[in-house]
Write an enzyme that holds these catalytic residues in place. Structure first.
Site: not given
Ligand code: ATP
Ligand code: MG
Length: 728
Positions: A34-35, A220-221, A251, A603
């Site tokens: 998402k981020t 975000d969030e 979350q 995490r």
């Molecule tokens: P959270 O809910 O904990 O905030 P999030 O959904 O924001 O998590 P991110 O932090 O954006 O998730 O991504 C999680 C991990 O997965 C990061 O290390 C990111 O670089 C990796 N990642 C996400 N998408 C891809 C992709 N398409 N290919 C490779 N790595 C990815």
């Molecule tokens: Mg995130």
């Protein structure tokens, strides 16, 4: 358009990144990117769509998350111009207020009131309105005011809607509180959002200008937004509707600050015509960690529900350690960290705790084990103000000529020694070429006005008495005495969250002293205990200055949101800690605690370590703990359980504790049979004072006061609980 940007994304992520106009919500589980969608979309808008970077606003919640987001955007944009705003909600609101605050009659240089300021203003408002603290706990008043503000309800509307004894008084205090804040030219944290919304709503010309300036808004969030934040988002995104919100209802962990899950659960209601997208692939964790997290959060009712998959492989099982006590738990964590260090950088490991006071056991243990750590978003235990005060007292008791410490506690807690008196005292000491204590001790104090003189004399006598106690009592008993005589704990109110945290820290300090005393009882070193303890504390504090590799992260679960680590430790999985006492009985609150657990577990990339302690020291005394019910929700086949080898020995030893000193009995290899209690005339041995004979016993059990005539040290009165006596 640069193709390499989109090549890093899966199909759903790409769709979200390249979304056209209008609102969209990306609702997806932890670690699904998402981020990543937010940061890539910012870069894509600038690089591929040619959007003016000055017209892009990206917001999130914590400073740490904002910092990370800014770094990622910078990397993706490389040489392209950066967006003018990537930061927190509050920072954005503040930016608007600094620029246009005059429209709301805010003075140019308005101050931001911190928790301390807020409390004193609230107390004054209550006094002004004749609302007694006894029947209106300031903490609930503060919460009521904050809730109202987060709902965008001002004092007038609150008053209009208040009927009945309690609400009417809250309304009066609210109005007075606001007036006093204004008088002090200050705004509190909640005001920032409220005023930013008012600026947009009540001043259309500014609202229009701001709205035109924001072509794309990214949040975000989103699950942690409260009503005021939702309004701010809605106002800013209004005409274009170019809003990208991402979040995960599992979350949401800021309910206690007014966050409303309905904002995300009913997104389409708030932003009609919104596209809702899901991301289902997790890129962060092994399937074992993911399955465990999914299984736990599935017990929540308030969610839209989603599944996550990963092709990262099963990985290792989750370690669960059943510790005998909190110290044993910290030891296990340090040992495991030692093992993980071979595979991961320390900076890639984290210990996540539920409450701030929990960090102490780990800080001590990491120091002992030589593991550098950094305390994220918090103050190291021994550097917290209340702990520094207590340390200053101990330093004065060891050596009253320690001016620095003496000046710190001279009027802490307040005892009527004002600034002028202190200045005179310091001056006098300087003139005589001595230290402040000399000025107090040698006097004469006649030249001070009577009130100051009385206060100074009382302080001098207090220090003298406590110094005498220091030579007689073991350290933990000395601290009890110190707290009792100074009334220090009375500085803090039970109705205030921050104060409660401080009181917990003080209790934790007592536990540290108890632990240290017991450990020393076996050490055999005969350096004086107080000095040894103060040295230990000073050294732990100094850890920061270590060179070399960056340490592991120690932080609360709340501040870990959005971050990721190769190895994560979640200690203290016990009833009362997680779920925290505060949640007791209320299902919505237990659901929030479960979300915290979910946030913690997700995490971790590769290794997840859980632990629970059979008993835990609270203020130096052991308390039995029950394992967290949330732990039972983790499927057993995903766990690898180990137990402390001393788990059962401790159970046996506990019975003995009532008769003999606590730690002594717990550690004794062959405990004394429970039938033998110390009697008058019995020969005993004390770990530092040596052998002696019991002269007198007063009271029962733990609190028994025992008068002993020691062969070497003479007559001493000790408290059974702290004495660590052995019958010989
Ligand atoms: P959270 O809910 O904990 O905030 P999030 O959904 O924001 O998590 P991110 O932090 O954006 O998730 O991504 C999680 C991990 O997965 C990061 O290390 C990111 O670089 C990796 N990642 C996400 N998408 C891809 C992709 N398409 N290919 C490779 N790595 C990815
Ligand atoms: Mg995130």
């Amino acid at each position: 358009m640069s193709p390499d940007l989109l090549a890093d994304l899966n199909d759903e992520q790409r769709a979200a990144v390249t979304h056209g106009d209008g609102p969209q919500l990306v609702l997806a589980g932890a670690g699904s990117g998402k981020t990543r969608v937010i940061t890539y979309r910012v870069a894509w808008l600038v690089r591929a769509r040619g959007v003016d970077p000055g017209a892009i606003v990206a917001v999130t919640f914590t400073n740490k998350a904002a910092g990370e987001m800014r770094d990622r955007v910078e990397r993706l944009l490389a040489t392209w111009p950066l967006p003018t705003f990537v930061g927190t909600f509050h920072r954005y609101a503040l930016k608007l207020l600094r620029r246009y605050g005059d429209r709301l009659e805010l003075p140019r240089d308005f101050a931001i009131l911190d928790g301390e300021d807020q409390r004193s203003i609230l107390t004054r408002a209550m006094a002004d309105e004749g609302v007694p603290e006894a029947s209106f706990p300031p903490r609930s008043l503060a919460a009521a005011i904050s809730t109202a503000k987060n709902q965008l309800i001002g004092p007038e509307r609150y008053a209009a809607e208040a009927h009945g004894y309690y609400p009417e008084r809250v309304a009066r205090v609210f109005r007075r509180y606001q007036a006093l804040c204004r008088q002090a030219a200050g705004i509190d944290f909640d005001d920032m959002l409220v005023l930013a919304v008012r600026l947009l709503v009540e001043h259309p010309e500014i609202g229009d200008r701001l709205r035109r300036g924001v072509e794309h808004l990214l949040v975000d969030e989103f699950q942690d937004t409260n009503h005021a934040q939702l309004r701010l988002v809605a106002e800013l995104a209004a005409p274009s509707g170019n809003l990208t919100a991402v979040g995960d209802e599992d979350q949401g962990i800021y309910r206690w600050r007014g966050a409303d899950l309905a904002n995300i659960l009913d997104f389409e209601g708030h932003f009609p015509g919104a596209t809702v997208r899901k991301l289902e692939r997790n890129y962060r964790s092994t399937s074992t960690i993911l399955d465990a997290a999914n299984a736990v959060v599935a017990h929540n009712r308030l969610r839209r529900g989603k599944r996550l998959w990963t092709d990262a492989g099963r990985g290792e099982r989750i370690a669960l350690y059943r510790a005998a006590d909190d110290q044993d738990e910290a030891r296990w964590v340090a040992e495991s960290v030692g093992r993980l260090r071979a595979r991961f950088a320390l900076a890639d490991l984290a210990v996540l705790v539920r409450t701030n006071a929990q960090t102490r056991a780990f800080e001590d243990e990491f120091f002992r084990a030589g593991i550098p750590y950094s305390l994220v978003g918090g103050v190291r235990f021994y550097e917290r103000a209340e702990i520094k005060d207590l340390i200053a007292y101990l330093r004065v008791l060891r050596n009253p000529r320690d001016d620095f410490s003496l000046l710190r506690i001279l009027n802490q807690p307040p005892r009527g020694i004002g600034k002028t008196t202190v200045a005179q005292l310091v001056e006098r000491a300087a003139a005589a070429g001595g230290v402040v204590w000399d000025a107090l001790e040698l006097g004469p104090l006649d030249s001070f006005p009577p009130r100051a003189r009385t206060a100074l004399t009382a302080f001098r006598d207090l220090v003298r008495d406590l110094r005498r106690a220091a030579s007689e009592l073991p350290l933990p008993a000395l601290l009890d005495e110190l707290l009792a005589r100074t009334g220090y704990a009375g500085l803090f109110r039970r109705e205030d969250d921050e104060d409660l945290g401080r009181l917990e820290n003080i209790q934790e300090f007592l536990s540290a002293a108890q632990e240290f005393t017991e450990a020393r009882a076996f050490g055999g070193d005969d350096e004086d205990l107080l000095t040894a303890f103060l040295d230990h504390v000073a050294l732990v504090t100094d850890l920061d200055r270590w060179d070399g590799e960056r340490g592991l992260s120690l932080m609360t679960l709340h501040s870990a949101k959005g971050l990721e680590f190769s190895g994560v430790f979640l200690p203290g999985l016990e009833e009362g800690l997680l779920p925290h006492f505060n949640a007791h009985g209320r299902p919505e609150d237990v659901e929030e605690e479960r979300r915290l657990f979910y946030v913690g577990m997700t995490r971790a990339r590769e290794r997840l370590h859980l632990s629970t302690a059979r008993r835990r020291r609270i203020a130096g005394r052991y308390q039995d703990q029950l394992a967290s019910p949330l732990l039972a929700e983790v499927p057993e086949e995903l766990l690898e359980i180990t137990e402390s080898p001393t788990l059962y020995r401790d159970e046996r030893a506990r019975a003995i504790d009532q008769y003999f000193g606590r730690g002594r009995a717990a550690e004794a290899p062959e405990p004394e049979p429970a039938g033998r209690r110390p009697k008058r005339g019995a020969r005993v041995r004390h770990p530092t004072l040596g052998p002696g004979v019991i002269l007198e016993l007063e009271g029962e059990g733990d609190d028994t006061k025992i008068t002993i005539f020691f062969d070497r040290a003479g007559k001493k009165k000790l408290i059974a609980r702290y004495a660590a006596l052995e019958l010989v």
